[in-house]
Design a protein around this motif. Structure first.
Motif, PDB file in Angstrom:
ATOM      1  N   PRO B 212       0.787  -1.278   0.016  1.00 33.88           N
ATOM      2  CA  PRO B 212      -0.078   0.080   0.034  1.00 33.88           C
ATOM      3  C   PRO B 212       0.818   1.275  -0.004  1.00 33.88           C
ATOM      4  N   ILE B 216       0.821   4.402  -2.738  1.00 30.41           N
ATOM      5  CA  ILE B 216       0.571   5.752  -2.461  1.00 30.41           C
ATOM      6  C   ILE B 216       1.876   6.653  -3.332  1.00 30.41           C
ATOM      7  N   TRP B 321      -8.123  11.659  -1.565  1.00 31.55           N
ATOM      8  CA  TRP B 321      -7.735  10.263  -1.763  1.00 31.55           C
ATOM      9  C   TRP B 321      -6.323  10.067  -1.269  1.00 31.55           C
ATOM     10  N   ASP B 324      -7.251   9.677   2.723  1.00 31.80           N
ATOM     11  CA  ASP B 324      -7.956   8.405   2.815  1.00 31.80           C
ATOM     12  C   ASP B 324      -7.221   7.002   2.562  1.00 31.80           C
ATOM     13  N   ASP B 325      -6.171   7.150   1.712  1.00 29.31           N
ATOM     14  CA  ASP B 325      -5.311   5.738   1.781  1.00 29.31           C
ATOM     15  C   ASP B 325      -4.130   5.911   2.715  1.00 29.31           C
ATOM     16  N   THR B 328      -5.294   4.275   7.469  1.00 30.96           N
ATOM     17  CA  THR B 328      -5.759   2.926   7.155  1.00 30.96           C
ATOM     18  C   THR B 328      -6.571   2.221   8.596  1.00 30.96           C
TER      19      THR B 328
END
Lengths: 356, 356
Positions: B212, B216, B321, B324-325, B328
C-alpha cells in the motif's frame, strides 16, 4: 614581463618570462602590486590540487591579488584605481547560470575555472587582465593589505551560509571555535572577535609555546586550544560547547567531531578539503545529536563579488597590530622563493610585484 | 474518564480510569476527538524512549491530538472550537527563554517536557487541559484529520530550517528524496509533491510489491526507490542527484549517505533518532564533498506553534484520496489496541475518543 609559475609536481615555483597580456573588450589591464600565498598554492605546487590551462606546460600561480588599474580600456574603471580580482571565471565553453546571477562560487565542478588554481593562469605576474566585473575596488589606504581581501571573502561567505542556516529561529551566538591556526584560521578568529563581536572565541592548533600564532590568538583575546591535550570533541568538557565552529584544517575527523563541539542549535562551517580517508565513526550518536539538538553542518567553498565587498569593509576594521603580526613577510621578485617557505615562524606571506 | 496509558517496558498500552482534569487559570478543557499513533508512541511503548511524569507509574500516551473546546474557562477560545495541541511544555522548574519567544522546539534537553512522551501525560484520554496558548484552532471540516497536523508540523519545521540554510544564494530546488515510507515519510512526500510543488520526487523503502505504501508513492507521482536494490549513495547513478533529502528512517548510515545523494548546493534534513552505532565511513570523501559542492546537513526536532499553523494550511491542500489511503484505521476505545498493531498493511492509525 616576469611571472611566477609552477610545473605540476615540480615541487617549487620558478620565475618565468611571459608576454604582457592585452586586455580584450570589457577587460582592464592591471599592474600587480602584491599577491598572497596560501595553503592552496602549496597544494598546487606539490601537485595535489589544480589543473593546467589547456595546452600550457606551467600554471602561473596566485589567486590572492591586489593591483592598480593601468589601462581601463573603456571599462567603468579609472586609471590608478586599486582593485582586487575575484578568482572564478566561466569555463572555456562560455558563461552559465551561476556566473549570470553573480554566484560563481555556487557553480559545480566543470562550470568554472579558477585563476591560479584550476585551468587558468593566476595573478603572480607583473600585469594581468580581467573583465571589469571581476575587479573589486578598494580604498587606496588598504592597497598594501589588499591581498587579504580574497581569504577574508572566503570566511564572509562561510559566515553568510552558516548564519543563514540558523535564520529560521532566534539565534544569538556568543561563542565560536576556529579549527586551525593557519593564516585563514587567524584571519577568521580576528573577524569573529573584532568585527562579528563574539563574546568568547577559541582557536585550535597543535603547537608548543613560544609560538607566533599562539601569541596572536591570545592578543586577540581568544583562548588557544591545544588539540594534543583537548581533542575537538572534548572542547565542551574542557571549555564550553560553542555556538559556531569554523573548520579550516582539512582534517576529516574534525568535520565529524564538530558536531560534539557544538552547543544545541549551533552550526559548523566546513572549509577544508581532505583526501579520502576511511575511519570508524559513531554514526548513530552523530545523527542523534544533530537531530535532538537541531545542529547543522554547512560546507562552503570560494566566494562571490558581494563577499569580496564585505571583505573590504571587514579588512578596514581589523586592528593594525593584528595585520602587522599576521603578515610575516612581503618579498620582492628577486627573493620570491622566500614567500613560499614554510615553518612555525611563517604566518602569512606575499610577493610584491610593484609598489604604489 | 478513560485514558490509554503505558507502563514503561510493559510492551503494550492499557485502558485506565483517570479523574477528569480541571483547567487551571489560562487553561481550557478540551474533549478529545482523535489521537494519532506514530513511531514515537511505539518507542515509548517498547521502553526505548520517554520518561514518566514525576511520581507516576504510567504515562498517558498520545501527542498527535485533535479535540473540541468543552470549557474555554475564561480564555480567548470558544466552546465548540476545534483545536490541536502543541506537544512541548515548560519543565517543572518553570518557563524559560525558548518558551517565552515561542520556540520551545529549540529548547535543549532538560528545558522542556513533552506531552505523551517525556515527563508529562499525553492526550489519549477523553478530556485534557492545556494553556490556551498551546492550542491551535483548525477549521471544523479538518476535524476528522486534525491528528495529522502535528506530524505535518514536524516537516514544516524541517523544511523551514533546511530551506533557510540555502537562503544565502539563489536556490531553486526541483528534486527531492524522502528516506522512509512510514506515515511521516508519506505525509512529507505528499507535501513536497502537492504543496511545495517539487518537479520530481523519490521515496525510499524496503518493501516488495504489492504494497500500500508503494501504491501511495506512485499515485502521488513519485518514484519508489527500493533500498535493497539502490542504496542511498547510489541514487544519483540510478536516478539523479537530488536538491533536497528528507531523512525519516532513523538509520544512521542514511545520514552519512545523504551527502552522496545530494546534488551540488543541496541540503539534507535529518529527523531520525538512532541509537549509538559505530561503523566505518569515508570521512575524507564526506567532508570534501560537502565543501566542494556547498552541501548542508540540518538536524531538526519537534515544531512550534507557527509551524502547526502552517501545517493546518498544508493539510487543507492535501488531496482527499491521499489522506483516505494514508489513514488505514481509526478505532474506537472498545478496540483501541487495534490502533497499535503494526504490519505492512498498516500506514497511519488513530484512536477515536469522541466524534463531533
Amino acid at each position: 614581463m616576469k611571472a611566477i609559475a609552477v610545473e605540476p609536481g615540480a615541487g617549487e615555483p620558478t620565475l618565468v618570462e611571459r608576454p604582457q597580456p592585452e586586455p580584450g573588450t570589457g577587460e582592464a589591464l592591471v599592474r600587480t602590486l602584491r599577491v598572497g600565498v596560501d595553503g592552496t598554492d602549496h597544494e598546487v605546487i606539490a601537485g595535489h590540487h589544480g589543473e593546467l590551462p589547456p595546452g600550457e606546460e606551467r600554471l602561473v600561480l596566485g589567486h590572492e591579488a591586489v593591483g592598480v588599474v593601468a589601462d581601463p580600456n573603456g571599462t567603468d574603471l579609472e586609471e590608478g584605481e586599486i582593485v582586487v580580482p575575484t578568482v572564478r571565471r566561466p569555463p572555456a565553453g562560455g558563461t552559465n547560470e551561476y556566473f549570470e546571477r553573480g554566484e560563481p562560487d555556487m557553480a559545480p565542478e566543470g562550470e568554472y575555472v579558477e585563476r591560479g588554481i584550476v585551468g587558468e593562469h593566476g595573478f603572480m605576474s607583473e600585469y594581468f587582465t580581467s573583465p571589469a566585473e571581476y575587479l573589486v575596488s578598494i580604498p587606496e589606504e588598504l592597497a598594501a593589505l589588499g591581498f587579504l581581501v580574497e581569504p577574508i571573502s572566503i570566511s564572509e561567505k562561510a559566515f553568510e551560509h552558516a548564519f543563514a542556516s540558523r535564520s529560521a529561529f532566534d539565534w544569538n551566538p556568543e561563542s565560536a571555535l576556529v579549527l586551525g591556526n593557519g593564516s585563514l584560521g587567524l584571519l577568521t578568529l580576528a573577524m569573529l572577535e573584532k568585527v562579528y563581536e563574539f563574546d568568547r572565541t577559541y582557536c585550535l592548533g597543535r603547537r608548543d609555546r613560544p609560538d607566533p600564532t599562539i601569541d596572536i590568538i591570545e592578543a586577540l583575546g581568544a583562548t588557544y586550544v591545544d588539540s594534543r591535550e583537548t581533542p575537538v570533541s572534548e572542547v565542551p568538557d574542557a571549555y564550553e560547547a560553542v555556538d559556531f565552529v569554523y573548520e579550516a584544517t582539512g582534517y576529516a575527523k574534525h568535520a565529524v567531531e564538530t558536531v560534539d563541539a557544538l552547543a544545541p542549535n549551533g552550526v559548523g562551517a566546513l572549509l577544508g578539503v581532505p583526501e579520502p580517508w576511511e575511519f570508524e565513526v559513531d554514526g548513530g550518536h552523530l545523527h542523534r545529536e544533530m537531530v535532538l539538538h537541531n545542529k547543522a553542518l554547512v560546507g562552503t567553498v570560494n566566494s562571490h563579488r558581494g563577499q569580496f565587498e564585505s571583505a573590504v569593509d571587514t579588512l578596514s576594521q581589523l586592528p593594525d597590530w593584528f595585520t602587522d603580526d599576521l603578515v610575516t613577510g612581503v618579498y620582492g621578485l628577486e627573493e620570491y622563493d622566500a614567500a613560499f617557505e614554510t615553518g612555525d615562524e611563517v604566518v602569512k606571506t606575499a610577493v610584491e610585484f610593484a609598489s604604489l
